[in-house]
Design a protein around this motif. Structure first.
Motif, mmCIF file in Angstrom:
data_model
loop_
_atom_site.group_PDB
_atom_site.id
_atom_site.type_symbol
_atom_site.label_atom_id
_atom_site.label_comp_id
_atom_site.label_asym_id
_atom_site.label_seq_id
_atom_site.Cartn_x
_atom_site.Cartn_y
_atom_site.Cartn_z
ATOM 1 N N ARG A 130 3.218 4.839 5.749
ATOM 2 C CA ARG A 130 1.944 4.108 5.653
ATOM 3 C C ARG A 130 0.761 5.039 5.960
ATOM 4 O O ARG A 130 -0.273 4.977 5.292
ATOM 5 C CB ARG A 130 1.941 2.909 6.603
ATOM 6 N N ARG A 183 0.276 7.242 2.936
ATOM 7 C CA ARG A 183 -0.271 6.436 1.833
ATOM 8 C C ARG A 183 -1.774 6.236 2.022
ATOM 9 O O ARG A 183 -2.556 6.411 1.092
ATOM 10 C CB ARG A 183 0.454 5.081 1.750
ATOM 11 N N ARG A 184 -2.198 5.886 3.243
ATOM 12 C CA ARG A 184 -3.634 5.703 3.510
ATOM 13 C C ARG A 184 -4.392 7.018 3.290
ATOM 14 O O ARG A 184 -5.484 7.018 2.713
ATOM 15 C CB ARG A 184 -3.867 5.194 4.932
ATOM 16 N N ILE A 228 -3.585 9.511 1.317
ATOM 17 C CA ILE A 228 -3.629 9.805 -0.120
ATOM 18 C C ILE A 228 -4.644 8.895 -0.810
ATOM 19 O O ILE A 228 -5.436 9.346 -1.637
ATOM 20 C CB ILE A 228 -2.231 9.671 -0.746
ATOM 21 N N ASP A 229 -4.628 7.623 -0.461
ATOM 22 C CA ASP A 229 -5.593 6.686 -1.054
ATOM 23 C C ASP A 229 -7.030 7.099 -0.728
ATOM 24 O O ASP A 229 -7.898 7.066 -1.605
ATOM 25 C CB ASP A 229 -5.327 5.257 -0.578
ATOM 26 N N ASN A 230 -7.272 7.505 0.523
ATOM 27 C CA ASN A 230 -8.617 7.956 0.908
ATOM 28 C C ASN A 230 -9.007 9.231 0.177
ATOM 29 O O ASN A 230 -10.150 9.372 -0.264
ATOM 30 C CB ASN A 230 -8.709 8.163 2.420
ATOM 31 N N ARG A 245 -8.003 10.171 -2.706
ATOM 32 C CA ARG A 245 -8.260 9.790 -4.097
ATOM 33 C C ARG A 245 -9.650 9.161 -4.220
ATOM 34 O O ARG A 245 -10.429 9.518 -5.105
ATOM 35 C CB ARG A 245 -7.195 8.813 -4.595
ATOM 36 N N MET A 246 -9.973 8.229 -3.309
ATOM 37 C CA MET A 246 -11.266 7.537 -3.369
ATOM 38 C C MET A 246 -12.433 8.460 -3.022
ATOM 39 O O MET A 246 -13.451 8.457 -3.711
ATOM 40 C CB MET A 246 -11.283 6.346 -2.400
ATOM 41 N N THR A 293 -5.783 13.969 -6.910
ATOM 42 C CA THR A 293 -4.471 13.455 -7.283
ATOM 43 C C THR A 293 -3.467 13.973 -6.256
ATOM 44 O O THR A 293 -3.832 14.785 -5.390
ATOM 45 C CB THR A 293 -4.062 13.977 -8.673
#
Length: 138
Positions: A14, A17-18, A20-22, A24-25, A30
């Motif tokens: 988790r 994942r957070r 990587i998401d941050n 990306r945003m 990538t």
């Protein structure tokens, strides 16, 4: 992944994942960009995401991942179930006011309830203070 949502594998997955998401945003990265910037192979990133590990991830790689993404290492270590391993300062009952302030800042940076914007503000202020010339007494 190991069974159960409360495992170190699930918690670290988790966390990754957070992150990587941050990335990306905020940076448009990538997974390939992230791997290049952190020096961690894509396959390692995907294993971390899947919680597919039996021995703890190499702590040097975890540190490199966090440093490249401007994340508190303590948060990653906590996700791995290693709360004291990430502490910048050992806990002592006789901490002075400076140590207590630094610990409070580190805890705020590691707190998932604190917004990304607030963490950026704290880091920006710390960078400013670290780079500010030292005033000489007159």
């Amino acid at each position: 992944m190991a069974s159960g949502e409360g495992t170190a594998q699930a918690a670290f997955a988790r966390f990754v994942r957070r992150a990587i998401d941050n990335a990306r945003m905020e940076r448009g990265w990538t997974v390939t960009d992230l791997a290049a910037q952190t020096g961690i192979g894509r396959s390692t990133v995907f294993r971390w995401l899947a919680g597919d590990w039996h021995d703890y991830p190499e702590l040097a790689k975890v540190r490199g991942f966090c440093v490249a993404l401007d994340l508190p290492v303590a948060a990653a270590f906590r996700a791995l179930g290693l709360p004291e391993a990430g502490s910048a300062l050992p806990r002592r009952g006789n901490d002075g006011p400076v140590e207590a302030d630094v610990r409070a800042i580190l805890e705020r940076l590691a707190d998932p309830a604190v917004s990304v914007e607030e963490k950026h503000h704290i880091r920006d202020l710390l960078r400013y203070l670290a780079q500010r010339p030292i005033r000489q007494p007159e």
